[in-house]
Enzyme design. Structure first.
Site, mmCIF file in Angstrom:
data_model
loop_
_atom_site.group_PDB
_atom_site.id
_atom_site.type_symbol
_atom_site.label_atom_id
_atom_site.label_comp_id
_atom_site.label_asym_id
_atom_site.label_seq_id
_atom_site.Cartn_x
_atom_site.Cartn_y
_atom_site.Cartn_z
ATOM 1 N N ASP A 198 0.851 -1.186 0.000
ATOM 2 C CA ASP A 198 0.000 0.000 0.000
ATOM 3 C C ASP A 198 0.889 1.239 0.000
ATOM 4 O O ASP A 198 1.744 1.394 0.883
ATOM 5 C CB ASP A 198 -0.902 0.036 1.240
ATOM 6 C CG ASP A 198 -1.981 -1.041 1.196
ATOM 7 O OD1 ASP A 198 -2.369 -1.431 0.080
ATOM 8 O OD2 ASP A 198 -2.420 -1.476 2.268
ATOM 9 N N ASP A 243 0.828 5.602 -0.318
ATOM 10 C CA ASP A 243 -0.101 6.700 -0.049
ATOM 11 C C ASP A 243 0.392 8.019 -0.631
ATOM 12 O O ASP A 243 1.543 8.409 -0.419
ATOM 13 C CB ASP A 243 -0.292 6.858 1.466
ATOM 14 C CG ASP A 243 -0.845 5.594 2.100
ATOM 15 O OD1 ASP A 243 -1.941 5.194 1.707
ATOM 16 O OD2 ASP A 243 -0.171 5.015 2.976
ATOM 17 N N ASP A 274 -3.128 4.719 -2.812
ATOM 18 C CA ASP A 274 -4.194 5.519 -2.202
ATOM 19 C C ASP A 274 -3.947 7.000 -2.484
ATOM 20 O O ASP A 274 -2.896 7.531 -2.118
ATOM 21 C CB ASP A 274 -4.241 5.304 -0.686
ATOM 22 C CG ASP A 274 -4.658 3.893 -0.302
ATOM 23 O OD1 ASP A 274 -5.284 3.219 -1.124
ATOM 24 O OD2 ASP A 274 -4.342 3.480 0.831
ATOM 25 N N SER A 312 -0.446 2.483 11.430
ATOM 26 C CA SER A 312 0.988 2.579 11.148
ATOM 27 C C SER A 312 1.558 3.933 11.524
ATOM 28 O O SER A 312 2.688 4.034 12.010
ATOM 29 C CB SER A 312 1.243 2.296 9.664
ATOM 30 O OG SER A 312 0.975 0.955 9.346
ATOM 31 N N ASP A 346 -7.516 8.649 16.087
ATOM 32 C CA ASP A 346 -8.923 9.078 16.031
ATOM 33 C C ASP A 346 -9.875 7.925 15.697
ATOM 34 O O ASP A 346 -11.064 7.996 16.014
ATOM 35 C CB ASP A 346 -9.103 10.231 15.038
ATOM 36 C CG ASP A 346 -8.759 9.840 13.607
ATOM 37 O OD1 ASP A 346 -7.974 8.877 13.414
ATOM 38 O OD2 ASP A 346 -9.259 10.506 12.674
#
Length: 419
Positions: free
Chosen positions: A84, A86, A137, A252, A308
């Site tokens: 993944d 980002d 992403d 992460s 969060d």
């Protein structure tokens, strides 16, 4: 006047325990072929978006965030060959009057015909799924002008319809990457040795150009310091503990924060893993003592809260603390030489993944075999043989180099009859 300190770092391949841990880390790295593709795809997506009517002249910055920004990318949760990556797409004024879900939909529409296997709109980003199992992403962001380090608001909208829960969330990924970089300085010897092994492993000789907003130059240094290497291993350990887990897992970026906080140049790899884990455990215990959920915020932007969405309860954070205590307990036993070789390898396979641990052990065996053929010995600084050939080939116990931080560790081998 600021003084810049240079750190050599400790070569993780000088110590038997750190060596197997470093080889595991090598096995979960983003390979050079995919790293090169990531850089090309990163620019190609931006070019595609800027060619659309909706995004023409509306991309102010396009930059990596998260693990991609601090050079700590590893294989995806529960896998060995998916990654993944980002990207933040900082958008211009046309999008400032739009609702969060509208922004995400606009990004999804602009990428709908992009040549990948799948395009999926998420709560905070749009994900591109490539055939080689890379996931990119793209997170849309609106710059909060007058603040530092590209502080921005990112979209948070679950969809498919508008909801009163839709919102903009404060974020400063760019500033955090800078903070992390300052906290984790280059350890030249450690980085050089790790990079050499990485090159040997993948037979890669290319050198990428370093650019300000480019993906970190992994072809030069895969991992620049021991804290980041330890972070990658802790992330892998977390991934294995939560394989098949349906809910959210420890993020992460939170782990990256603790790696930055705990960073201590010139530490051994196993000691650095223990240090980071203990730092997290202490904060969880303190929060749980008062019945509070763990609260971790971006050190350069207090409204950017890393926790969060996790933990969702005190019990959930306590569960992660239990996993980390087990990690610390077993690493400390290994450092003291109190774990039988086969037990150690079984524990590593069970907690870092059978495939990558077996590959790491095979890599070491291959290196030792090559050294035998070349009539070479692998010596430590103190003159001890690190991996005596007969011990690896026949299973005869051998005495490893003792870690400088461990006093009077009894002799043992880290490898059993089968590696």
């Amino acid at each position: 006047m600021n003084t810049q300190y240079a750190f050599s770092g400790i070569n993780p391949f000088d110590d038997p325990l750190d060596r197997i841990l470093a080889e595991i880390a090598l096995s979960i790295q983003l390979p050079p072929s995919l790293h090169d593709k990531a850089k090309g795809r990163y620019q190609a997506v931006r070019n595609h978006l800027e060619a659309t009517v909706a995004f023409r002249d509306q991309i102010e910055h396009f930059y990596p965030q998260g693990s991609m920004a601090i050079d700590a990318t590893i294989s995806n949760r529960g896998t060995d060959d998916e990654f993944d990556l980002d990207i933040v797409s900082q958008l211009g004024g046309r999008f400032r009057a739009m609702e969060p879900l509208e922004i995400l939909r606009a990004l999804e529409t602009a990428l709908a015909d992009y040549p990948v296997q799948r395009v999926r709109r998420q709560t905070r980003c749009v994900t591109l799924y490539y055939a080689d199992k890379m996931h990119l992403d793209i997170t849309p962001a609106l710059r909060e002008y007058g603040t530092r380090d590209r502080e921005s608001f990112i979209t948070d909208a679950k969809g498919p319809a508008h909801s009163s829960d839709d919102r903009l969330v404060d974020m400063n990924a760019y500033g955090f990457a800078g903070w992390y970089d300052e906290r984790t300085p280059l350890e030249a010897r450690m980085a050089s040795e790790f990079n050499r092994r990485w090159r040997d492993m993948y037979h890669d000789t290319a050198k990428a150009d370093a650019e300000v907003d480019d993906v970190p130059d992994q072809t030069h240094f895969i991992v620049k310091n021991t804290a980041t290497l330890a972070l990658q291993l802790i992330k892998r350990y977390r991934n294995i503990q939560y394989v098949g887990y349906a809910g959210r897992i420890p993020p992460s970026v939170m782990l990256s924060f603790y790696a930055g906080q705990a960073a201590q140049p010139n530490s051994s790899l196993s000691a650095m893993m223990i240090r980071i884990a203990n730092w997290i455990i202490a904060d969880i215990e303190n929060a749980s003592l008062y019945g509070r959920k763990l609260h971790v915020a971006n050190p350069v932007c207090v409204d950017d809260v890393f926790t969060d969405r996790w933990p969702e309860s005190v019990a959930q954070q306590d569960e992660f603390a239990r996993h980390l205590r087990a990690l610390v307990r077993n690493l400390e036993q290994m450092r003291r030489g109190e774990m039988f070789p086969d037990d150690m390898m079984d524990w590593l396979r069970g907690n870092f993944g059978d495939r990558v641990v077996t590959r790491a052990a095979d890599n070491i065996a291959g290196q030792v075999g090559s050294a035998i053929q070349k009539s070479q010995q692998l010596y430590s600084k103190k003159g001890g043989v690190l991996f005596p050939a007969p011990g690896i080939i026949t299973g005869v116990a051998a005495a490893p180099l003792a870690s400088p931080a461990v006093a009077a560790a009894r002799p043992h081998t880290f490898f059993g009859k089968k590696i």
